[in-house]
Design a protein around this motif. Structure first.
Motif, mmCIF file in Angstrom:
data_model
loop_
_atom_site.group_PDB
_atom_site.id
_atom_site.type_symbol
_atom_site.label_atom_id
_atom_site.label_comp_id
_atom_site.label_asym_id
_atom_site.label_seq_id
_atom_site.Cartn_x
_atom_site.Cartn_y
_atom_site.Cartn_z
ATOM 1 N N ILE A 57 5.143 19.942 26.794
ATOM 2 C CA ILE A 57 5.129 21.389 26.549
ATOM 3 C C ILE A 57 3.722 21.851 26.169
ATOM 4 O O ILE A 57 3.252 22.907 26.611
ATOM 5 C CB ILE A 57 6.148 21.748 25.451
ATOM 6 N N ALA A 58 3.034 21.073 25.335
ATOM 7 C CA ALA A 58 1.666 21.411 24.947
ATOM 8 C C ALA A 58 0.734 21.364 26.153
ATOM 9 O O ALA A 58 -0.211 22.166 26.248
ATOM 10 C CB ALA A 58 1.174 20.450 23.862
ATOM 11 N N LEU A 59 0.985 20.436 27.082
ATOM 12 C CA LEU A 59 0.211 20.390 28.321
ATOM 13 C C LEU A 59 0.362 21.689 29.084
ATOM 14 O O LEU A 59 -0.623 22.263 29.577
ATOM 15 C CB LEU A 59 0.668 19.213 29.187
ATOM 16 N N SER A 60 1.602 22.181 29.167
ATOM 17 C CA SER A 60 1.837 23.464 29.829
ATOM 18 C C SER A 60 1.064 24.573 29.127
ATOM 19 O O SER A 60 0.452 25.426 29.771
ATOM 20 C CB SER A 60 3.337 23.779 29.823
ATOM 21 N N GLY A 61 1.074 24.565 27.786
ATOM 22 C CA GLY A 61 0.338 25.570 27.031
ATOM 23 C C GLY A 61 -1.154 25.511 27.293
ATOM 24 O O GLY A 61 -1.817 26.551 27.415
ATOM 25 N N ALA A 62 -1.691 24.292 27.405
ATOM 26 C CA ALA A 62 -3.119 24.126 27.683
ATOM 27 C C ALA A 62 -3.467 24.631 29.082
ATOM 28 O O ALA A 62 -4.515 25.273 29.283
ATOM 29 C CB ALA A 62 -3.502 22.657 27.541
ATOM 30 N N LEU A 63 -2.602 24.354 30.051
ATOM 31 C CA LEU A 63 -2.844 24.799 31.430
ATOM 32 C C LEU A 63 -2.762 26.319 31.548
ATOM 33 O O LEU A 63 -3.612 26.952 32.189
ATOM 34 C CB LEU A 63 -1.827 24.149 32.372
ATOM 35 N N ILE A 64 -1.739 26.910 30.917
ATOM 36 C CA ILE A 64 -1.575 28.356 30.976
ATOM 37 C C ILE A 64 -2.735 29.057 30.270
ATOM 38 O O ILE A 64 -3.232 30.095 30.738
ATOM 39 C CB ILE A 64 -0.232 28.779 30.348
ATOM 40 N N ALA A 65 -3.190 28.502 29.147
ATOM 41 C CA ALA A 65 -4.314 29.100 28.417
ATOM 42 C C ALA A 65 -5.582 29.083 29.278
ATOM 43 O O ALA A 65 -6.340 30.070 29.305
ATOM 44 C CB ALA A 65 -4.555 28.334 27.114
#
Length: 294
Positions: free
Chosen positions: A189-197
């Motif tokens: 989930i944090a990976l997704s957050g990093a990619l979206i950011a």
């Protein structure tokens, strides 16, 4: 716009894959999601602004999310705090952690290098760099998850979610499996957050509000469309569900729906998808009764 929506769907599908590990495998909703998602973006963006490469910064974001999942897992298994409450406690605490990391409520990536820059040099049409990168990342995550679930450890993890009592009788340390699931899930989930950011060009402490609805929508849409599936097919269905969800959001925006009310539309989509199986059962039951009456 359609290509851009597909690219965003691929990036957001990473969130759905992470939520799937707790919501569908362990059978409980992890509210840490709404904290670990923006945390991954906050750590990643902060690291990039301090001169760290986007690849390493993204890995740091993943580790931060895994740490958040570990805290939730310990509160749940060792502290005997209900999982939803444990997730809410961690989610609330992470707000302060993100403010400490970024030293402000939001942080921009203006004039900073991002992962997507590595694909900008390739001779691809507009927005295809996001699709290409999203496809590669999703393919890697799906392959890793499928490989993990096929191992003895992965089977023990699945057994814990299927029947905890039986799993314990087989000698499986179910508490350890729950902690493992929360750690891995929140890392994804944090990976997704990093990619979206990186895609949006900024990190914000409020970015996690409502993301669990987006992730669940990806899962539910995929399940409603394809019904009974194997594990690998379920993972693919989540990706497809995420893309369909982003296309629906694009359609709503194009017809003039105010963007300020997108979250209520997201909730409506999820509610409708959750109701469809019940409506099907009711319809089949009604059809069956009518047939018997004849």
């Amino acid at each position: 716009m359609i290509i851009s929506a597909i690219g965003q769907g691929l990036l957001w599908s990473v969130l759905g894959l992470g939520i799937f590990m707790t919501y569908r495998i362990l059978n409980f909703p992890d509210m840490t999601t709404e904290g670990s998602f923006p945390l991954g973006g906050a750590v990643c963006v902060t690291a990039i602004t301090h001169g760290i490469s986007p690849v390493l910064a993204t890995l740091l974001g993943i580790l931060a999310g895994m740490g958040a999942g570990l805290v939730t897992g310990l509160l749940y298994t060792k502290g005997k705090i209900p999982v939803i409450l444990a997730g809410i406690l961690v989610m609330s605490g992470l707000n302060s952690v993100m403010l400490f990391v970024m030293q402000s409520p939001n942080l921009s990536l203006l004039h900073q290098q991002r992962l997507f820059d590595f694909f900008n040099k390739m001779p691809l049409p507009d927005y295809f760099d996001i699709v290409f990168m999203g496809f590669i990342i999703v393919a890697i995550i799906v392959a890793l998850l499928y490989f993990f679930f096929d191992t003895h450890l992965g089977q023990a993890y699945i057994a814990t979610g299927d029947n905890e009592t039986m799993a314990k009788s087989l000698g499986i340390h179910t508490d350890a499996m729950k902690i493992l699931g929360l750690v891995l899930s929140n890392g994804v989930i944090a990976l997704s957050g990093a990619l979206i950011a990186q895609h949006d060009g900024y990190a914000d402490v409020s970015k996690g509000v409502g993301v669990i609805v987006i992730g669940l929508a990806s899962i539910i849409i995929g399940e409603v469309l394809y019904g009974n599936l194997t594990l690998f097919e379920r993972l693919i269905a989540i990706v497809i569900g995420s893309i369909i969800y982003q296309l629906l959001i694009l359609f709503v925006i194009k017809v003039g729906f105010p963007t300020t009310y997108i979250k209520i539309f997201s909730s409506m989509i999820l509610a409708i998808c959750l109701l469809i199986p019940q409506l099907r059962k009711a319809l089949n039951l009604k059809t069956g009764l009518e047939g018997m009456s004849k």
